[in-house]
Design a protein around this motif. Structure first.
Motif, PDB file in Angstrom:
ATOM      1  N   LEU A   8      20.393 -16.789 -46.443  1.00  0.00           N
ATOM      2  CA  LEU A   8      20.075 -15.392 -46.558  1.00  0.00           C
ATOM      3  C   LEU A   8      18.961 -15.035 -47.262  1.00  0.00           C
ATOM      4  CD1 LEU A   8      23.763 -14.210 -48.570  1.00  0.00           C
ATOM      5  CD2 LEU A   8      22.863 -13.525 -46.077  1.00  0.00           C
ATOM      6  N   ASP A  16      33.716  -9.343 -42.340  1.00  0.00           N
ATOM      7  CA  ASP A  16      34.786 -10.580 -42.207  1.00  0.00           C
ATOM      8  C   ASP A  16      36.048 -10.307 -43.392  1.00  0.00           C
ATOM      9  OD1 ASP A  16      34.214 -11.600 -45.079  1.00  0.00           O
ATOM     10  OD2 ASP A  16      32.256 -12.563 -44.172  1.00  0.00           O
ATOM     11  N   ARG A  37      24.172 -19.336 -54.904  1.00  0.00           N
ATOM     12  CA  ARG A  37      25.237 -19.693 -54.311  1.00  0.00           C
ATOM     13  C   ARG A  37      26.294 -19.016 -55.222  1.00  0.00           C
ATOM     14  NH1 ARG A  37      27.363 -24.476 -51.722  1.00  0.00           N
ATOM     15  NH2 ARG A  37      28.121 -22.979 -50.242  1.00  0.00           N
ATOM     16  N   SER A  43      22.811 -24.494 -48.611  1.00  0.00           N
ATOM     17  CA  SER A  43      21.863 -24.687 -49.727  1.00  0.00           C
ATOM     18  C   SER A  43      21.505 -23.532 -50.344  1.00  0.00           C
ATOM     19  CB  SER A  43      20.687 -25.239 -48.989  1.00  0.00           C
ATOM     20  OG  SER A  43      20.296 -24.230 -47.856  1.00  0.00           O
ATOM     21  N   ASN A  66      27.827 -17.777 -41.699  1.00  0.00           N
ATOM     22  CA  ASN A  66      28.612 -17.318 -42.948  1.00  0.00           C
ATOM     23  C   ASN A  66      29.647 -16.766 -42.795  1.00  0.00           C
ATOM     24  OD1 ASN A  66      26.343 -18.512 -44.521  1.00  0.00           O
ATOM     25  ND2 ASN A  66      25.396 -16.340 -45.116  1.00  0.00           N
ATOM     26  N   TYR A  98      32.834 -18.759 -44.761  1.00  0.00           N
ATOM     27  CA  TYR A  98      33.609 -18.098 -45.716  1.00  0.00           C
ATOM     28  C   TYR A  98      34.841 -17.259 -45.503  1.00  0.00           C
ATOM     29  CZ  TYR A  98      28.966 -19.835 -47.859  1.00  0.00           C
ATOM     30  OH  TYR A  98      28.097 -20.807 -48.387  1.00  0.00           O
TER      31      TYR A  98
HETATM   32  P1  ADP Z   1      24.682 -20.974 -48.076  1.00  0.00           P
HETATM   33  O1  ADP Z   1      25.630 -20.329 -47.170  1.00  0.00           O
HETATM   34  O2  ADP Z   1      23.845 -21.983 -47.283  1.00  0.00           O
HETATM   35  O3  ADP Z   1      25.047 -21.475 -49.386  1.00  0.00           O
HETATM   36  P2  ADP Z   1      23.330 -18.235 -47.742  1.00  0.00           P
HETATM   37  O4  ADP Z   1      21.894 -17.860 -48.672  1.00  0.00           O
HETATM   38  O5  ADP Z   1      23.689 -17.959 -46.425  1.00  0.00           O
HETATM   39  O6  ADP Z   1      23.730 -19.998 -48.368  1.00  0.00           O
HETATM   40  O7  ADP Z   1      24.512 -17.557 -48.761  1.00  0.00           O
HETATM   41  C1  ADP Z   1      24.325 -17.461 -50.144  1.00  0.00           C
HETATM   42  C2  ADP Z   1      25.628 -17.425 -50.840  1.00  0.00           C
HETATM   43  O8  ADP Z   1      26.261 -16.285 -50.485  1.00  0.00           O
HETATM   44  C3  ADP Z   1      26.786 -18.552 -50.210  1.00  0.00           C
HETATM   45  O9  ADP Z   1      26.478 -19.799 -50.825  1.00  0.00           O
HETATM   46  C4  ADP Z   1      28.116 -17.827 -50.537  1.00  0.00           C
HETATM   47  O10 ADP Z   1      28.448 -18.076 -51.761  1.00  0.00           O
HETATM   48  C5  ADP Z   1      27.541 -16.370 -50.524  1.00  0.00           C
HETATM   49  N1  ADP Z   1      27.851 -15.803 -49.015  1.00  0.00           N
HETATM   50  C6  ADP Z   1      27.052 -15.446 -48.068  1.00  0.00           C
HETATM   51  N2  ADP Z   1      27.810 -14.798 -47.176  1.00  0.00           N
HETATM   52  C7  ADP Z   1      29.320 -14.954 -47.228  1.00  0.00           C
HETATM   53  C8  ADP Z   1      30.487 -14.424 -46.896  1.00  0.00           C
HETATM   54  N3  ADP Z   1      30.114 -13.911 -45.562  1.00  0.00           N
HETATM   55  N4  ADP Z   1      31.473 -14.321 -47.403  1.00  0.00           N
HETATM   56  C9  ADP Z   1      31.521 -14.823 -48.875  1.00  0.00           C
HETATM   57  N5  ADP Z   1      30.406 -15.187 -49.556  1.00  0.00           N
HETATM   58  C10 ADP Z   1      29.361 -15.242 -48.796  1.00  0.00           C
END
Ligand code: ADP
Length: 273
Positions: free
Chosen positions: A239, A204, A223, A235, A177, A181
């Motif tokens: 997380l 990050d 998301r 999806s 992630n 991102y």
């Molecule tokens: P996915 O990445 O498949 O959409 P996740 O459950 O891993 O699903 O993450 C959920 C949401 O959290 C992501 O869609 C993003 O919007 C946000 N996110 C997660 N990690 C980060 C990060 N390191 N920096 C910014 N946004 C993040």
């Protein structure tokens, strides 16, 4: 005198009746409240199930439409070799995306039905972190991101009794992630040894997460509804699985983030004596 006694007796009788009536009403009210709470809970869980099904269908239907659409286009006889290659790549990507979503959904249902049980063994944390670094370096390099493991993690060789695959998967999700991102910048990860726990972090300098979403970010299919996030595939299941793994390992996970500045995910795992 008899009349006073009568009043007193009836007073006592009235008191008893009144008390038992009160008890009855209180008990009845309690049952009613419990029924209302149970009904609300059932409705809430029904709503969540419906939302889950709708989200899941969407996540599967979108890549499926891609596969069917481009497979149809492949039938065009006059198609150039280059276009053919491009369409095949789109079909493969969509298939992979669909498979990842289906695998995540299967994992969630296994977690919910308690079929996922930690398999505890002695894990060398430094080795695990180093292998994560080696795995992600090429990906980070492609995006011109400086990915590094903090020195503090390397000074001491540390082992933890935990589930190797789960811990590996938690770190993979968080680093993946962080790379996804972050457009360019730095990502650092590692751990700090606390009194009774190891506190891992992945930090990050990416797009960040708005304050109001930070509370719900660990829920399924959440998301960030943002232009820069929409363009990135995902999806919203990663997380929620990551959090479930951390909790299965008796730990906690949290996030600190600022839009446009970056995010830091932390999770702590207990050190068993
Ligand atoms: P996915 O990445 O498949 O959409 P996740 O459950 O891993 O699903 O993450 C959920 C949401 O959290 C992501 O869609 C993003 O919007 C946000 N996110 C997660 N990690 C980060 C990060 N390191 N920096 C910014 N946004 C993040």
């Amino acid at each position: 005198d008899g009349s006073v006694k009568q009043i007193l007796v009836s007073g006592i009788t009235l008191g008893d009746d009144f008390l038992s009536m009160l008890v009855d009403i209180t008990a009845q009210k309690k049952i009613e409240n419990e029924l209302i709470a149970a009904k609300e809970k059932a409705e809430e869980s029904e709503k969540l199930k419906t939302a889950f099904l709708a989200n899941m269908s969407h996540e599967i239907r979108t890549p499926m439409n891609g596969i069917l659409g481009f497979a149809e286009l492949l039938k065009t006889p006059s198609l150039s070799g280059e276009k053919r290659k491009k369409f095949i790549r789109i079909i493969t990507d969509s298939g992979e995306r669909m498979l990842a979503t289906i695998n995540a959904i299967i994992e969630i249902s296994k977690i919910e039905t308690k079929q996922v049980v930690p398999n505890i063994s002695k894990v060398n944390i430094n080795e695990l972190l180093q292998s994560q670094l080696n795995f992600f370096l090429p990906e980070a390099h492609k995006k011109e991101i400086k990915l590094s493991l903090t020195n503090s993690s390397l000074t001491e060789v540390f082992s933890l009794f935990t589930d190797y695959a789960m811990l590996n998967s938690i770190l993979t999700n968080l680093i993946n992630n962080a790379i996804k991102y972050t457009n360019s910048g730095t990502i650092t990860f590692g751990y700090l040894k606390k009194e009774n726990s190891l506190e891992f972090f992945v930090k990050d300098t990416g797009i960040g997460i708005p304050k109001k979403v930070q509370k719900t970010i660990f829920e399924r299919f959440t998301r960030v509804d943002h232009e820069s996030t929409k363009a990135i595939e995902g999806s919203g299941l990663g997380l929620s699985i990551t959090k479930a793994y951390v909790e299965l390992l008796k730990g906690t996970i949290w996030v600190k983030s600022e839009e446009g500045v970056g995010s830091q995910f932390n999770f702590s795992l207990p050190i068993k004596s």
